[in-house]
Design an enzyme around this catalytic site. Structure first.
Site, short mmCIF file in Angstrom:
data_model
loop_
_atom_site.label_atom_id
_atom_site.label_comp_id
_atom_site.label_asym_id
_atom_site.label_seq_id
_atom_site.Cartn_x
_atom_site.Cartn_y
_atom_site.Cartn_z
N ARG A 176 47.77 29.19 60.31
CA ARG A 176 47.47 28.28 61.43
C ARG A 176 46.05 28.56 61.87
O ARG A 176 45.70 29.72 62.14
CB ARG A 176 48.41 28.48 62.60
N HIS A 203 49.48 18.75 61.03
CA HIS A 203 50.57 19.67 61.42
C HIS A 203 51.82 19.28 60.62
O HIS A 203 52.80 18.77 61.18
CB HIS A 203 50.80 19.56 62.93
N GLN A 208 55.63 20.34 61.35
CA GLN A 208 56.15 19.65 62.54
C GLN A 208 56.84 18.34 62.15
O GLN A 208 57.86 17.94 62.73
CB GLN A 208 54.99 19.38 63.51
N ASP A 248 51.68 13.91 72.80
CA ASP A 248 51.22 15.29 72.65
C ASP A 248 50.17 15.53 73.75
O ASP A 248 49.68 14.58 74.38
CB ASP A 248 50.62 15.48 71.24
N CYS A 278 55.92 17.36 70.42
CA CYS A 278 55.92 18.58 69.59
C CYS A 278 56.02 19.84 70.44
O CYS A 278 56.47 20.87 69.96
CB CYS A 278 54.67 18.61 68.73
N ARG A 320 62.38 22.87 64.23
CA ARG A 320 61.25 23.55 63.59
C ARG A 320 61.76 24.71 62.72
O ARG A 320 61.24 24.96 61.64
CB ARG A 320 60.27 24.10 64.64
#
Ligand code: CP
Ligand code: NVA
Length: 332
Positions: free
Chosen positions: A108, A135, A138, A233, A274, A319
């Site tokens: 990440r 991402h 996700q 988001d 998310c 997740r």
């Protein structure tokens, strides 16, 4: 032919066919059922994975660590200050070292080119745990969550609308996964915050083959009308300057997800995010933004976040199952 992802990297969903994404969704659902039934699934006993985080995380890190343990693996977490990466050692050198010790590497961090370079040199599967541009893990969790609501393959032909900062990593990735799976995607926000034109063009080419549509609009009624999923988001992402808050609030406030906005979507629409989210003042940044700009809620109101249409905690749980699926599919 049966799908196999053994030995593959997981860097962005543009690299995967609809059948391969379907395979990951089904594997995620299977691993979720096993976890809930208490059925052991230590299919990767004895393997080791490295988790590199140059940006902070709650969900992604925990999903990789718990997922690795559930699969019988050992995970080593490397935080931004605990490794030499970037400061004393290049990505390419780090990749070649970690590739000798680990069976898989999560990264990440910042630009997509960093995770791509890691993958080029590692010699073992590399998984993108979030970059500035994408991402992808996700998205497996997100489509799984949508299918739990609307049925397996039940999203085809439905509309998913991303409200607000549509050009961020999550907005970009949602556009890609929708195009791949034949889901109509709408980015609803100001022109300044739309996905990159080149990426939109690529997604439109994919969409032409899957039957999806891609719409970009600044108009809230057009954007949300008929949507089965309203997604948002945060307005300033990790790695962006805190100085951007004023400008983003000015640009994105009309796209805040409120009860009135949800009422314009399909009657059975769900709300997704998310996470983390600024839906109240119970965070340091949420309180700072409130003190400076007077807004107690940002991208979504507390009423929607806590309301009956919100699926954000199912999404967060997913997740774990989807990241396990990515590790299992590429390492078995
Ligand atoms: N959604 C997500 O990636 O959360 P974290 O930043 O906590 O990992
Ligand atoms: N767009 C957000 C996503 C966090 C999971 C960020 O990059 O900070």
């Amino acid at each position: 032919m049966a799908v196999s992802l053994t030995g593959r990297h997981f860097l962005k969903l543009l690299d995967f066919t609809p059948e391969e994404i379907r395979y990951l969704l089904d594997l995620s659902a299977d691993l979720k059922a096993k976890k809930h039934a208490g059925e052991p699934h230590r299919y990767l006993e004895g393997k080791n994975v490295a988790l590199i985080f140059e940006k902070t995380s709650t969900r992604t890190r925990c999903a990789f660590e718990v997922g690795a343990a559930d699969l019988g693996m050992h995970a080593v977490y490397l935080d931004p200050s605990a490794s030499q990466i970037g400061k004393k050692e290049s990505i390419a050198d780090t990749a070649r070292v970690l590739g000798r010790m680990f069976d898989g590497i999560e990264y990440r961090g910042y630009g997509q080119e960093r995770v791509e370079e890691l993958a080029e040199y590692a010699g073992v599967p590399v998984w993108n745990g979030l970059t500035t541009e994408f991402h992808p893990t996700q998205m497996i969790a997100d489509v799984l969550t949508m299918e739990e609501e609307f049925g397996r393959d039940g999203m085809r032909g439905r509309k998913v609308t991303f409200m607000g900062d549509a050009g961020n990593n999550v907005g970009n990735s949602l556009m890609v996964v929708c195009a791949k799976l034949g889901i109509d995607f709408c980015a609803c926000g100001p022109a300044e915050q739309m996905p990159d034109a080149q990426l939109v063009e690529t997604c439109r080419e994919v969409a032409a083959q899957t039957g999806a549509t891609i719409t970009l609009t600044p108009d809230v009624d057009e954007g949300v009308g008929g949507a089965s999923v309203v997604y948002t988001d945060i307005w300033v992402s990790m790695g962006e300057s805190a100085d951007l808050w004023g400008e983003r609030i000015r640009l994105l406030s009309p796209y805040q997800v409120t009860t009135e906005l949800m009422a314009k979507a399909a009657p059975d629409a769900i709300f997704m995010h998310c996470l983390p989210s600024f839906h109240d003042r119970k965070t340091t940044i949420g309180e700072e933004v409130f003190q400076k700009f007077g807004l107690p809620e940002l991208e979504v109101t507390d009423e929607v976040f806590e309301g009956p249409r919100s699926r954000v905690f199912d999404e967060a749980e997913n997740r774990l199952h989807s990241i396990k699926a990515v590790m299992l599919a590429t390492l078995r």
